[in-house]
Design a protein around this motif. Structure first.
Motif, short mmCIF file in Angstrom:
data_model
loop_
_atom_site.label_atom_id
_atom_site.label_comp_id
_atom_site.label_asym_id
_atom_site.label_seq_id
_atom_site.Cartn_x
_atom_site.Cartn_y
_atom_site.Cartn_z
N CYS A 127 10.47 8.03 -14.23
CA CYS A 127 10.04 7.52 -13.56
C CYS A 127 9.13 6.49 -12.27
O CYS A 127 8.11 6.31 -11.71
CB CYS A 127 9.96 5.64 -14.25
N GLY A 128 10.33 7.49 -10.97
CA GLY A 128 9.66 7.07 -9.58
C GLY A 128 11.21 5.68 -8.92
O GLY A 128 10.88 4.89 -8.04
N LYS A 129 11.93 5.47 -10.03
CA LYS A 129 13.31 4.94 -9.52
C LYS A 129 13.94 4.86 -8.21
O LYS A 129 13.49 4.32 -7.31
CB LYS A 129 14.52 3.51 -10.70
N THR A 130 14.40 5.84 -8.04
CA THR A 130 15.00 6.49 -6.64
C THR A 130 14.45 6.66 -5.77
O THR A 130 14.12 6.24 -4.56
CB THR A 130 15.94 7.78 -7.44
N THR A 131 13.00 7.89 -6.34
CA THR A 131 11.71 7.47 -5.36
C THR A 131 11.37 6.47 -4.32
O THR A 131 11.37 6.22 -3.28
CB THR A 131 10.69 8.31 -6.14
N PHE A 132 11.16 5.27 -5.03
CA PHE A 132 10.78 3.69 -4.40
C PHE A 132 11.85 3.43 -4.04
O PHE A 132 11.77 3.48 -2.74
CB PHE A 132 10.13 2.91 -5.97
N HIS A 149 0.63 -1.45 -0.45
CA HIS A 149 0.25 -0.13 0.24
C HIS A 149 0.80 1.10 0.51
O HIS A 149 0.51 2.63 0.88
CB HIS A 149 -1.14 -0.16 1.46
N LEU A 150 1.82 1.27 -0.67
CA LEU A 150 2.89 2.16 -0.70
C LEU A 150 2.08 3.12 -2.22
O LEU A 150 1.88 3.62 -3.01
CB LEU A 150 3.54 2.25 -1.46
N ASN A 151 1.76 4.64 -1.19
CA ASN A 151 1.37 5.90 -1.65
C ASN A 151 2.31 6.97 -1.32
O ASN A 151 3.10 7.56 -0.89
CB ASN A 151 -0.11 5.89 -1.22
N ILE A 152 2.48 7.75 -2.87
CA ILE A 152 3.73 8.91 -2.83
C ILE A 152 2.70 9.88 -4.00
O ILE A 152 3.13 9.07 -4.80
CB ILE A 152 5.37 8.02 -3.48
N ASN A 153 3.27 10.84 -3.77
CA ASN A 153 2.52 12.43 -4.01
C ASN A 153 3.45 13.01 -4.29
O ASN A 153 4.13 13.35 -3.10
CB ASN A 153 1.44 12.91 -3.66
N PHE A 154 3.76 13.86 -4.96
CA PHE A 154 4.37 15.80 -4.99
C PHE A 154 3.55 16.17 -5.39
O PHE A 154 3.32 16.27 -6.66
CB PHE A 154 5.95 14.95 -6.08
N GLY A 155 2.89 17.25 -4.27
CA GLY A 155 2.22 17.73 -5.22
C GLY A 155 0.57 17.06 -5.21
O GLY A 155 0.34 16.40 -4.89
N ASP A 156 0.47 17.24 -6.85
CA ASP A 156 -0.95 16.91 -6.78
C ASP A 156 -0.31 15.86 -7.60
O ASP A 156 -1.55 15.30 -8.30
CB ASP A 156 -2.20 18.08 -7.60
N GLN A 157 0.99 15.82 -7.85
CA GLN A 157 1.51 14.46 -9.14
C GLN A 157 1.74 12.97 -8.18
O GLN A 157 2.11 13.15 -7.70
CB GLN A 157 2.50 14.86 -9.63
N VAL A 158 0.55 11.78 -8.54
CA VAL A 158 0.91 10.21 -8.48
C VAL A 158 2.12 9.96 -8.49
O VAL A 158 1.96 9.74 -9.39
CB VAL A 158 -0.47 10.29 -8.33
N ILE A 159 2.59 9.40 -7.97
CA ILE A 159 4.22 8.98 -8.52
C ILE A 159 4.06 7.35 -8.53
O ILE A 159 3.94 6.46 -9.20
CB ILE A 159 5.21 9.20 -7.39
N ASN A 203 1.00 4.43 -6.58
CA ASN A 203 -0.81 4.31 -5.77
C ASN A 203 -1.37 3.47 -5.32
O ASN A 203 -1.08 2.22 -6.19
CB ASN A 203 -1.35 5.05 -6.78
N ASP A 204 -0.26 2.38 -4.19
CA ASP A 204 -0.88 2.10 -3.26
C ASP A 204 -0.31 0.44 -4.14
O ASP A 204 -0.55 -0.43 -4.73
CB ASP A 204 -2.51 0.56 -3.76
#
Length: 50
Positions: free
Chosen positions: A38-43, A6-16, A18-19
């Motif tokens: 695409c979010g590899k480093t964020t993940f 259930h990982l949810n990450i957002n930057f402002g209104d942008q969803v990186i 969702n679940d």
């Protein structure tokens, strides 16, 4: 084992993410691939900080 549910990450209104769900086991080689931005480093950072 590393497991994230259930990982949810957002930057402002942008969803990186969702679940998102992720699981890997000891002794298993796991690669994370994708296009630039695409979010590899964020993940990976989310795995470190949880």
């Amino acid at each position: 084992m590393i497991e994230m549910k259930h990982l949810n990450i957002n930057f402002g209104d942008q969803v990186i993410f969702n679940d998102a769900h992720f699981k890997t086991c000891p002794g298993q080689i796991t690669g994370i691939i994708g296009k630039s931005g695409c979010g590899k480093t964020t993940f990976l950072k989310s795995l470190l900080y949880q």
